[in-house]
Each structure stands twice: as structure tokens, then as C-alpha cells.
Design an enzyme around this catalytic site. Structure first.
Site, short mmCIF file in Angstrom:
data_model
loop_
_atom_site.label_atom_id
_atom_site.label_comp_id
_atom_site.label_asym_id
_atom_site.label_seq_id
_atom_site.Cartn_x
_atom_site.Cartn_y
_atom_site.Cartn_z
N LEU A 81 -44.33 27.07 32.88
CA LEU A 81 -44.73 25.70 32.55
C LEU A 81 -43.51 24.81 32.34
O LEU A 81 -43.49 23.66 32.74
CB LEU A 81 -45.58 25.69 31.27
CG LEU A 81 -46.97 26.33 31.37
CD1 LEU A 81 -47.59 26.47 29.99
CD2 LEU A 81 -47.86 25.51 32.29
N GLY A 84 -38.04 25.36 27.02
CA GLY A 84 -37.82 24.71 25.72
C GLY A 84 -36.44 25.08 25.21
O GLY A 84 -35.63 25.61 25.96
N SER A 85 -36.18 24.85 23.92
CA SER A 85 -34.86 25.18 23.38
C SER A 85 -34.75 26.71 23.37
O SER A 85 -35.54 27.40 22.80
CB SER A 85 -34.73 24.64 21.95
OG SER A 85 -35.80 25.12 21.18
N PHE A 86 -33.76 27.22 24.14
CA PHE A 86 -33.54 28.69 24.19
C PHE A 86 -34.75 29.47 24.65
O PHE A 86 -35.02 30.54 24.15
CB PHE A 86 -33.12 29.23 22.81
CG PHE A 86 -31.72 28.82 22.46
CD1 PHE A 86 -31.46 28.06 21.35
CD2 PHE A 86 -30.66 29.19 23.28
CE1 PHE A 86 -30.17 27.67 21.03
CE2 PHE A 86 -29.36 28.80 22.97
CZ PHE A 86 -29.13 28.05 21.84
N GLY A 87 -35.53 28.95 25.57
CA GLY A 87 -36.64 29.80 26.00
C GLY A 87 -37.42 29.20 27.16
O GLY A 87 -37.34 28.00 27.42
N GLU A 88 -38.14 30.11 27.86
CA GLU A 88 -39.00 29.64 28.94
C GLU A 88 -40.45 29.72 28.47
O GLU A 88 -40.79 30.60 27.70
CB GLU A 88 -38.79 30.53 30.18
CG GLU A 88 -37.40 30.33 30.77
CD GLU A 88 -37.23 30.99 32.13
OE1 GLU A 88 -36.56 30.41 32.99
OE2 GLU A 88 -37.81 32.08 32.30
N VAL A 89 -41.25 28.78 28.93
CA VAL A 89 -42.64 28.70 28.50
C VAL A 89 -43.56 28.99 29.68
O VAL A 89 -43.41 28.38 30.74
CB VAL A 89 -42.94 27.31 27.91
CG1 VAL A 89 -44.37 27.25 27.40
CG2 VAL A 89 -41.98 26.98 26.77
N LYS A 104 -43.98 31.18 24.75
CA LYS A 104 -42.56 30.88 24.89
C LYS A 104 -41.78 32.15 24.60
O LYS A 104 -41.96 32.76 23.54
CB LYS A 104 -42.14 29.78 23.92
CG LYS A 104 -40.65 29.44 23.95
CD LYS A 104 -40.31 28.34 22.95
CE LYS A 104 -38.80 28.15 22.82
NZ LYS A 104 -38.45 27.21 21.74
N ASP A 190 -35.32 17.83 17.02
CA ASP A 190 -35.11 17.63 18.47
C ASP A 190 -36.23 16.82 19.08
O ASP A 190 -36.85 17.22 20.07
CB ASP A 190 -34.99 19.00 19.18
CG ASP A 190 -34.39 18.86 20.59
OD1 ASP A 190 -34.54 19.80 21.40
OD2 ASP A 190 -33.80 17.80 20.89
C1 LIG Z 1 -46.05 25.59 17.81
N1 LIG Z 1 -44.83 26.03 18.51
C2 LIG Z 1 -44.54 27.32 18.80
C3 LIG Z 1 -43.34 27.36 19.51
C4 LIG Z 1 -42.80 26.00 19.59
O1 LIG Z 1 -41.62 25.90 18.83
C5 LIG Z 1 -42.53 25.55 20.95
C6 LIG Z 1 -42.36 25.11 22.02
C7 LIG Z 1 -42.20 24.54 23.34
C8 LIG Z 1 -40.95 24.10 23.78
C9 LIG Z 1 -40.88 23.53 25.05
N2 LIG Z 1 -41.97 23.41 25.85
C10 LIG Z 1 -43.17 23.86 25.44
N3 LIG Z 1 -44.31 23.71 26.24
N4 LIG Z 1 -45.49 24.11 25.77
C11 LIG Z 1 -46.44 23.83 26.68
C12 LIG Z 1 -47.86 24.11 26.41
N5 LIG Z 1 -48.12 24.57 25.20
O2 LIG Z 1 -48.72 23.90 27.28
C13 LIG Z 1 -45.81 23.21 27.80
C14 LIG Z 1 -46.29 22.70 29.01
C15 LIG Z 1 -45.36 22.14 29.90
F1 LIG Z 1 -45.79 21.62 31.05
C16 LIG Z 1 -44.00 22.07 29.58
C17 LIG Z 1 -43.53 22.57 28.37
C18 LIG Z 1 -44.44 23.15 27.49
C19 LIG Z 1 -43.32 24.44 24.17
C20 LIG Z 1 -43.89 25.18 18.98
O3 LIG Z 1 -43.90 23.98 18.90
#
Ligand SMILES: CN1C=C[C@@](O)(C#Cc2ccnc(-n3nc(C(N)=O)c4cc(F)ccc43)c2)C1=O
Length: 348
Positions: A81, A84-89, A104, A190
Site C-alpha cells: 500500500l 511509512g516511517s521505517f516500514g512497508e505497509v 506495517k 510527523d
Molecule cells: C495505528 N497505527 C499503527 C501503526 C501506525 O503507526 C502506522 C502507520 C502507517 C504509516 C504509513 N502508512 C500507512 N498506511 N496505512 C494504510 C492503511 N491503513 O490503509 C495505508 C494506505 C496507503 F495507501 C498508504 C499508506 C498507508 C500506515 C499507526 O498509525
């Protein structure tokens, strides 16, 4: 292991959790997560490679015999998807229930327990819900609600830049999340368009990515973020006081939210059009980037951005104050009117 001679309930509980994945409470996860960072010794012993422990917060994700392993109990075959910071989602699916959510993956050495301890137990309409987290070998996987509309960062990239009413509406929803987090002494750290996620119809926004979050002491005395393992957020959105190594508090999120507003309105981050790297020297020295406010903006929108980009954090608006100004500006520009069929707008 435990400095005081009496075992706290948490220590006892963590001992019971080690090596197991259970359906539990946010508090359980926050306690266990604290053992993940310092537990990772430099050499990885055989036992650690196979270790699987964690806490799931929804019954839609089902551990089997106290285990929850990738490709065994859940699968990320649904694709990437974002990062994020230090990780792929990834989009993921529980093999037993068929439930889909987002996951993530962070390497243990990059994992900060605050990413879970700050958002576990937070329930707010404008904050991304946490569904749990498990450690499997050298990886921590964090489960969360799937947001079908993707991120605001992806939307700006697709549209070029956003109409003023849409930008004000997303800023207002972001400030609602910050008002809640700040009232619970949580600093996000952030705030930017990549960390605002959207519902399928793009009308609802939630704040995500607590990878830079911190639980601030209410008295604000000891809040120097340039210490220990604190990792600053995105350079173009950093508040001057962080760069100067001064006392930091929730106001740094307000500065970042208005940097995000400029990004939404222009289609590019502030500072980068006029300055080279390292940007942080300029951010500390120069006046706030008010010249980057589009001339077409309504005066009340200009007032919002000026209030959020005050260099002196004590003069800078709080989340509640800025949200109020943002709602007034949204009314002044005639409310939320722009449709999504609008054509691509070349960044200004
Ligand atoms: C509650 N919680 C738990 C882990 C957290 O720290 C995070 C994160 C994060 C960082 C970057 N990107 C995404 N990201 N999430 C989604 C999604 N949930 O559908 C997503 C969908 C995208 F298209 C792109 C980036 C995305 C999620 C946090 O906040």
C-alpha cells in the site's frame, strides 16, 4: 530485570505473554512492545529467529495455538500500500476469518515501542485504529484498519494540488486528531500528507504513523526531543525549535500541520522551491515560509496559516484554536464544494 523488589503487575503479565500471541487489551500490547526493542541483542540466537509473540486487539484476527505467523495464519498477498516511517505497509488477510486490514512491517532494530504505546488504547474518529501487533523473529508487524482511499500524499500527487476548500477540510480533520492526542499528552511528531489516510469516498481523514510519537510530560520541563532515540520527522515540516534543540512541546505538530497545508495548496513541500539542502539551517534562520501561501487564498485561510507558522511556539496557535480558525475559513470560502472530477492541477 525488575529494579524494584516488588513485581509490578505489568512485569508479571509480560512474563506470561512472552512467546505467545493472545487476544488481549491495548495495555497488554503496550507492556509487551517495550520488551521488543531492548530485547533484540546484536547477535540473534536461534530461539529468537523463530520467536512469535504479540497481542491482537480484535477477534477478527485469530491466533491459533498462541501463534500468529505470516503465510501460516495471515498473508500479505494483497500487495504493497505504501511505506511509512521505517516500514512497508501491506494489505493483508487473516486466513481463518478472511478479514482484511493493513499491516506495517518494521525491523526490530528500527522499532520504537512508542509507535504502539502512544496509539494503543486511543479511540478517536480521526485517529487510525490499531488492531494489534506481533513479533516474529526480527520483524514486528503492526495491524491496523484498512483505509480504502489511500493517503492524502498520494491524492495530492495524483491531483497536482488541492482546491482551497478541500485543503481546509483535511486540515480541520487533522487538527481534530491533534486536539485529542495533545489533550492526552501525545505528540505525533510527523504530521504530513503521507500520514493522513482517507476513506473510500475521500470524505473522512484519519491521522496515522506513530513511529515518531512521544508521550510528553504534562509539565513540559523535560521535553527536549533531540535526545536518546528520538527520530525527528520529515525535514521540510520540522518546526524551528526542534532544529534549535530548544524545549519542544505539542506546538511542533501545529507547525507541521501548516507545512502540510502549504503542500496541499501548492503541490510541493515548503522550502524546497527556494532553498537547497540542508534545509534545517534555513528553517531555523529564515522567516516562516508565508510567501508560499498562494495569492488566490481567502484572507481567513491566510490567517490560519500565519497562526500555525509562528516561529515562537508560545505565540503559535494550539490545535483547538487553529481548528476553530480553519472552520471559520472553510465557511468564508463557501464550505466544501469542489468535486473530485476536477482535472489535474499543475503544481503552482
Ligand atoms: C495505528 N497505527 C499503527 C501503526 C501506525 O503507526 C502506522 C502507520 C502507517 C504509516 C504509513 N502508512 C500507512 N498506511 N496505512 C494504510 C492503511 N491503513 O490503509 C495505508 C494506505 C496507503 F495507501 C498508504 C499508506 C498507508 C500506515 C499507526 O498509525
Amino acid at each position: 530485570k525488575n529494579t524494584s523488589d516488588t513485581f509490578s503487575m505489568d512485569d508479571f503479565l509480560v512474563d506470561a505473554l512472552k512467546g505467545n500471541v493472545i487476544l488481549g487489551e491495548p495495555r497488554n500490547l503496550a507492556c509487551l512492545a517495550k520488551t521488543w526493542k531492548n530485547g533484540s541483542s546484536s547477535k540473534v540466537c536461534l530461539q529468537e529467529i523463530n520467536e512469535n509473540e504479540g497481542v491482537l486487539l480484535t477477534e477478527k484476527l485469530k491466533a491459533v495455538d498462541y501463534e500468529y505467523r505470516e503465510e501460516v495464519h495471515w498473508t500479505k498477498s494483497q500487495g504493497l500500500l505504501g511505506t511509512g516511517s521505517f516500514g512497508e505497509v501491506y494489505k493483508m488477510e487473516d486466513k481463518q476469518t478472511g478479514f482484511q486490514c493493513a499491516a506495517k512491517k518494521v525491523q526490530v532494530e528500527h522499532f520504537r515501542a512508542e509507535e504502539l504505546s502512544t496509539c494503543a488504547g486511543v479511540t478517536h474518529a480521526k485517529v487510525l485504529p490499531l488492531y494489534g501487533a506481533v513479533k516474529e523473529g526480527q520483524w514486528v508487524t503492526i495491524f491496523m484498519k484498512l483505509m480504502e482511499g489511500g493517503s492524502l500524499g498520494q491524492l495530492v500527487k495524483k491531483c497536482g494540488y488541492l482546491p482551497e476548500d478541500r485543503a481546509l477540510d483535511y486540515l480541520s480533520q487533522t487538527l481534530e486528531a491533534l486536539e485529542y492526542l495533545h489533550s492526552h499528552n501525545i505528540l505525533h511528531g510527523d504530521v504530513k500528507a503521507d500520514n493522513v489516510l482517507l476513506s473510500g469516498d475521500k470524505s473522512h481523514a484519519v491521522l496515522c504513523d506513530f513511529g515518531h510519537a512521544a508521550q510528553l510530560h504534562p509539565d513540559g520541563i523535560r521535553n527536549y526531543l533531540i535526545t536518546g532515540d528520538y527520530v525527528p520527522g520529515t525535514e521540510t515540516h520540522l518546526a524551528p525549535e526542534i532544529i534549535m534543540g530548544k524545549h519542544c512541546d505539542f506546538k511542533i505538530d501545529i507547525w507541521s500541520s501548516c507545512c502540510m497545508m502549504l503542500h496541499l495548496l501548492n503541490g510541493y513541500h515548503p522550502w524546497i522551491k527556494y532553498y537547497n539542502h540542508p534545509l534545517c539551517l534555513k528553517i531555523a534562520k529564515e522567516l516562516p515560509p508565508l510567501r508560499e501561501i498562494p495569492p488566490s487564498c481567502h484572507p481567513s485561510t491566510v490567517r490560519v496559516i500565519i497562526s500555525g507558522l509562528e516561529k515562537d511556539p508560545t505565540k503559535r496557535a494550539s490545535a483547538a484554536e487553529l481548528k476553530k480558525k480553519t472552520c471559520i475559513a472553510l465557511k468564508q470560502v463557501g464550505g466544501l464544494k469542489s468535486s473530485w472530477s476536477a482535472e489535474y492541477r499543475e503544481p503552482r
